[in-house]
Design an enzyme around this catalytic site. Sequence first.
Site, PDB file in Angstrom:
ATOM      1  N   GLY A 138       3.289  -2.285  -5.271  1.00  0.00           N
ATOM      2  CA  GLY A 138       3.963  -3.583  -5.131  1.00  0.00           C
ATOM      3  C   GLY A 138       4.140  -4.132  -6.535  1.00  0.00           C
TER       4      GLY A 138
ATOM      5  CG  ASP B 156       5.948  -3.138 -11.673  1.00  0.00           C
ATOM      6  OD1 ASP B 156       6.937  -3.881 -11.838  1.00  0.00           O
ATOM      7  OD2 ASP B 156       5.754  -2.474 -10.638  1.00  0.00           O
TER       8      ASP B 156
ATOM      9  CB  ALA C  50      -0.132  -6.065  -6.546  1.00  0.00           C
TER      10      ALA C  50
ATOM     11  CD  GLU D 284       8.462  -4.765  -4.497  1.00  0.00           C
ATOM     12  OE1 GLU D 284       8.833  -3.593  -4.549  1.00  0.00           O
ATOM     13  OE2 GLU D 284       7.287  -5.116  -4.742  1.00  0.00           O
TER      14      GLU D 284
ATOM     15  CG  ASN E 229       8.687  -0.908 -26.176  1.00  0.00           C
ATOM     16  OD1 ASN E 229       9.154  -0.961 -25.041  1.00  0.00           O
ATOM     17  ND2 ASN E 229       9.420  -1.056 -27.256  1.00  0.00           N
TER      18      ASN E 229
ATOM     19  CB  THR F  99       5.481   5.654 -10.492  1.00  0.00           C
ATOM     20  OG1 THR F  99       6.047   6.902 -10.170  1.00  0.00           O
ATOM     21  CG2 THR F  99       5.546   4.739  -9.281  1.00  0.00           C
TER      22      THR F  99
ATOM     23  N   GLY G  35       0.665   8.043 -11.189  1.00  0.00           N
ATOM     24  CA  GLY G  35       0.472   6.841 -10.385  1.00  0.00           C
ATOM     25  C   GLY G  35       0.937   5.579 -11.086  1.00  0.00           C
TER      26      GLY G  35
ATOM     27  CB  THR H 201      -0.900   0.006   1.252  1.00  0.00           C
ATOM     28  OG1 THR H 201      -1.640  -1.212   1.264  1.00  0.00           O
ATOM     29  CG2 THR H 201      -1.852   1.185   1.237  1.00  0.00           C
TER      30      THR H 201
HETATM   31  N1  ATP Z   1       9.531   8.125 -21.011  1.00  0.00           N
HETATM   32  C1  ATP Z   1       9.011   7.047 -21.588  1.00  0.00           C
HETATM   33  N2  ATP Z   1       8.427   7.111 -22.800  1.00  0.00           N
HETATM   34  C2  ATP Z   1       7.905   6.026 -23.392  1.00  0.00           C
HETATM   35  N3  ATP Z   1       7.933   4.801 -22.850  1.00  0.00           N
HETATM   36  C3  ATP Z   1       8.516   4.662 -21.651  1.00  0.00           C
HETATM   37  C4  ATP Z   1       9.070   5.772 -20.946  1.00  0.00           C
HETATM   38  N4  ATP Z   1       9.548   5.309 -19.773  1.00  0.00           N
HETATM   39  C5  ATP Z   1       9.284   3.985 -19.758  1.00  0.00           C
HETATM   40  N5  ATP Z   1       8.670   3.578 -20.871  1.00  0.00           N
HETATM   41  C6  ATP Z   1       8.225   2.220 -21.206  1.00  0.00           C
HETATM   42  O1  ATP Z   1       8.254   1.441 -20.028  1.00  0.00           O
HETATM   43  C7  ATP Z   1       9.185   0.359 -20.157  1.00  0.00           C
HETATM   44  C8  ATP Z   1       9.864   0.155 -18.822  1.00  0.00           C
HETATM   45  O2  ATP Z   1      10.531   1.336 -18.444  1.00  0.00           O
HETATM   46  P1  ATP Z   1      11.885   1.342 -17.601  1.00  0.00           P
HETATM   47  O3  ATP Z   1      12.958   0.679 -18.386  1.00  0.00           O
HETATM   48  O4  ATP Z   1      12.097   2.724 -17.147  1.00  0.00           O
HETATM   49  O5  ATP Z   1      11.479   0.354 -16.430  1.00  0.00           O
HETATM   50  P2  ATP Z   1      11.614   0.572 -14.853  1.00  0.00           P
HETATM   51  O6  ATP Z   1      12.867   1.316 -14.600  1.00  0.00           O
HETATM   52  O7  ATP Z   1      11.462  -0.746 -14.243  1.00  0.00           O
HETATM   53  O8  ATP Z   1      10.350   1.458 -14.587  1.00  0.00           O
HETATM   54  P3  ATP Z   1       9.968   2.217 -13.253  1.00  0.00           P
HETATM   55  O9  ATP Z   1       9.889   3.639 -13.680  1.00  0.00           O
HETATM   56  O10 ATP Z   1       8.654   1.639 -12.917  1.00  0.00           O
HETATM   57  O11 ATP Z   1      11.047   1.919 -12.250  1.00  0.00           O
HETATM   58  C9  ATP Z   1      10.110   0.755 -21.273  1.00  0.00           C
HETATM   59  O12 ATP Z   1      10.673  -0.379 -21.894  1.00  0.00           O
HETATM   60  C10 ATP Z   1       9.173   1.518 -22.189  1.00  0.00           C
HETATM   61  O13 ATP Z   1       8.421   0.619 -22.966  1.00  0.00           O
END
Ligand code: ATP
Length: 321
Positions: free
Chosen positions: A54, A268, A57, A155, A294, A264, A305, A27
């Site tokens: 999480g 996931d 989830a 996690e 993607n 964020t 969120g 949460t």
């Molecule tokens: N700025 C962005 N524009 C378009 N697609 C994005 C962007 N950021 C993330 N994505 C999409 O989300 C996927 C996962 O992003 P990222 O590699 O940042 O994962 P992460 O670091 O695990 O994410 P998080 O921000 O949840 O920690 C990317 O492969 C892409 O498809």
Amino acid sequence: MVDTCATFVKMTSDQTLDVIVVGSCMTDLVSQAPRLPKAGETIHGHKFFIGFGGKGANQCVQAARLGADSAMVCMVGKDFFGDNYIQNFKDGGVCTDFVKQTSAAATGTASITLNDAGENAIVIVAGANLLLDSEDLKDVQPTLNRAKVLVCQLEINPQTSLTALRMAQQCGVKTIFNPAPAIPLMDQEFYTVSDVFCCNESEAELLTGRPVSSVEEARDAGQNLKARGCGAVIVTLGPKGCVVLRGEGSKHIPTAAVSAMDTTGAGDSFIGALAFYMARYPTMPLEEMATRANHVAAVSVQTLGAQTSYPFKKDLPAALF
Ligand SMILES: Nc1ncnc2c1ncn2[C@@H]1O[C@H](COP(=O)(O)OP(=O)(O)OP(=O)(O)O)[C@@H](O)[C@H]1O
Ligand SMILES: *[C@@H]1O[C@H](CO)[C@@H](O)[C@H](O)[C@H]1NC(C)=O
């Protein structure tokens, strides 16, 4: 300890699921304030909200929103947050038959303070998540045996994730493993039980001990990880999309430029979408699944969120289905 598949078949229930996620529920308790408090200080913020998070989830909810029949296997507390989280799954059409409640620990929480500069300070208390153990997977076995895809992260207790992945692999259920958050001395068996090993740049860096910030570096790191025994590797690269490594080849899958509002839970969203495609389109090339994932994740970064930003099937172009 683990029986043979032949035994499981006799025990199976009627339920056939696309995606089972064994993982975490947290949460999010989010306070927005002009700045982050110092030690011993009390400050006033201007907004507070509760969110569902999480990694496990999140991934499960994204898969369900795309239309996958999904179940969550997790441990929450016998408390208000736990009851509320179970209701969140039910509202999202996620099967909660394997969500357990314990009185020995509180539901996992992430207490997040956000300042006006967009920086944050976060305290995570995994709580009940750490009490999900391999014994708890016994009830899941008949259903897991018939599922299409299992997804795990780190996690929860890593041994529980590893047991689940092993169980799935023994029954020919496809596995996706997301080594997040990365741990430096991860059991090498995690590689051999992963059909798809999917991580982001910092995780690839930690696991390979090399810098990963460009497509080329991601390719090299991916090759290194794949050589440890996984079926395929995907390294996600934020706005640069991802790199897919399969067989002898590797391919960079770029993503369309969008104006990101809040990334964020983007990772996931990507993994939840990937699980959906692997379950529903088992013969689709992994590169095509990654292209579509993607697209789904790009939608999620355009609103605030984690789960609140995840698109439903109806919000997406028909070409993705
Ligand atoms: N700025 C962005 N524009 C378009 N697609 C994005 C962007 N950021 C993330 N994505 C999409 O989300 C996927 C996962 O992003 P990222 O590699 O940042 O994962 P992460 O670091 O695990 O994410 P998080 O921000 O949840 O920690 C990317 O492969 C892409 O498809
Ligand atoms: C990768 O994911 C981890 C969570 O496991 C997160 O802390 C980190 O910021 C992410 N890295 C990038 C480059 O987005």
